[in-house]
Design an enzyme around this catalytic site. Structure first.
Site, PDB file in Angstrom:
ATOM      1  N   LEU A  56      32.832  89.171  19.339  1.00 30.74           N
ATOM      2  CA  LEU A  56      33.893  88.587  18.539  1.00 30.74           C
ATOM      3  C   LEU A  56      33.488  87.905  17.967  1.00 30.74           C
ATOM      4  O   LEU A  56      32.583  86.972  18.495  1.00 30.74           O
ATOM      5  CB  LEU A  56      35.106  88.908  19.873  1.00 30.74           C
ATOM      6  CG  LEU A  56      35.665  89.975  19.812  1.00 30.74           C
ATOM      7  CD1 LEU A  56      37.149  90.001  20.468  1.00 30.74           C
ATOM      8  CD2 LEU A  56      35.925  91.232  19.180  1.00 30.74           C
ATOM      9  N   ASP A  57      33.872  87.484  16.667  1.00 33.09           N
ATOM     10  CA  ASP A  57      33.037  85.975  16.309  1.00 33.09           C
ATOM     11  C   ASP A  57      34.563  85.404  16.560  1.00 33.09           C
ATOM     12  O   ASP A  57      34.935  85.219  17.251  1.00 33.09           O
ATOM     13  CB  ASP A  57      34.146  86.388  14.888  1.00 33.09           C
ATOM     14  CG  ASP A  57      32.747  87.366  13.950  1.00 33.09           C
ATOM     15  OD1 ASP A  57      32.047  87.421  14.478  1.00 33.09           O
ATOM     16  OD2 ASP A  57      33.836  87.553  12.617  1.00 33.09           O
ATOM     17  N   LYS A  58      34.048  83.860  16.949  1.00 37.08           N
ATOM     18  CA  LYS A  58      34.408  82.462  17.281  1.00 37.08           C
ATOM     19  C   LYS A  58      35.569  82.870  16.777  1.00 37.08           C
ATOM     20  O   LYS A  58      36.361  82.402  18.320  1.00 37.08           O
ATOM     21  CB  LYS A  58      33.633  81.427  16.617  1.00 37.08           C
ATOM     22  CG  LYS A  58      33.960  80.330  17.768  1.00 37.08           C
ATOM     23  CD  LYS A  58      33.232  78.960  17.168  1.00 37.08           C
ATOM     24  CE  LYS A  58      33.980  78.218  17.831  1.00 37.08           C
ATOM     25  NZ  LYS A  58      33.467  76.801  17.082  1.00 37.08           N
ATOM     26  N   THR A  60      37.800  85.041  16.390  1.00 39.16           N
ATOM     27  CA  THR A  60      38.773  86.279  16.682  1.00 39.16           C
ATOM     28  C   THR A  60      38.823  86.537  18.843  1.00 39.16           C
ATOM     29  O   THR A  60      37.993  85.852  19.331  1.00 39.16           O
ATOM     30  CB  THR A  60      37.623  87.544  15.901  1.00 39.16           C
ATOM     31  OG1 THR A  60      37.639  87.630  14.982  1.00 39.16           O
ATOM     32  CG2 THR A  60      38.551  88.909  16.553  1.00 39.16           C
TER      33      THR A  60
END
Length: 223
Positions: A56-58, A60
């Site tokens: 997951l993106d930072k 998110t």
């Protein structure tokens, strides 16, 4: 760090964890505050990324799958390869989504900004399905809460695809979204469905929208 990461499910073969916003998933550069670092502290192993299956993106938050042994790791990787894993997200976007639909456009690294990605004919296949949940208005502008069914897992896929549709995520300044006082993209991984590597049984996991996003959503009026 331990207090920030919630355990949704835990057995001898794998975890399902709830990652907070602001934490990088895997080890990159000199950052020592990653989920991978956390896992190496509590249960180190020799698996790639200490068993983390997907990222997951930072900014998110939400559900992540982590294997504890090679057999389980390989099984989950095969499930992702065959696209039998289901991942759903909630996001708040700028603009009025008038229908459910999908976007099937390739994504590659963008030449217009470091760390950015964009739709490109030279990119990798990317398919995103979306469903309208609710519509909102704030300061005369319209917004839409969407459920995203992610069919592929390209970097920044949801953010790139929705920005391409001119529905950038609230809080996602990188891809043109209005901040509206939010310090991260309004994006949360709410649902994960897998097959148990041992039994083959379908397993479903859910995560509630976190407090910061609920508080932010309360600033909007439903229409």
């Amino acid at each position: 760090m331990e207090e920030k990461v919630k355990t949704v499910f835990d057995n001898i073969n794998f975890w399902v964890l709830d990652k907070p916003s602001g934490m990088v998933t895997t080890k990159e550069g000199k950052d020592n505050n990653t989920l991978e670092d956390y896992l190496r502290m509590i249960l180190p192993n020799e698996l790639p990324r200490n068993g983390i299956i997907h990222r997951l993106d930072k900014g998110t938050s939400g559900l992540l799958l982590v294997a504890k042994n090679k057999k389980t790791f390989d099984n989950f990787k095969e499930q992702f390869k065959k696209r039998t894993v289901k991942k759903k997200y909630y996001c708040l976007v700028c603009g009025e989504a008038v229908r459910d639909g999908s976007i099937n456009l390739p994504i590659s690294r963008s030449q217009y900004g470091f760390g950015k990605f964009g739709v490109s004919i030279d990119g990798r296949e990317a398919l995103t399905e979306f469903k309208l949940i609710k519509k909102y208005i704030k300061d005369g502008k319209k917004y839409s809460l969407l459920e995203i069914n992610l069919k592929t897992g390209r970097t920044h896929q949801i953010r790139v695809h929705l920005s391409h549709l001119r529905w950038p995520l609230v809080g996602d300044e990188v891809y043109g979204g209005q901040l509206n006082g939010l310090k991260r993209p309004f994006l949360h991984a709410v649902y994960l469905e897998i097959n148990d590597p041992e039994t083959g049984k379908k397993l479903m996991f859910k995560s509630d929208i976190p407090v910061d996003l609920k508080k932010h959503l309360s600033l909007y009026e439903e229409i």
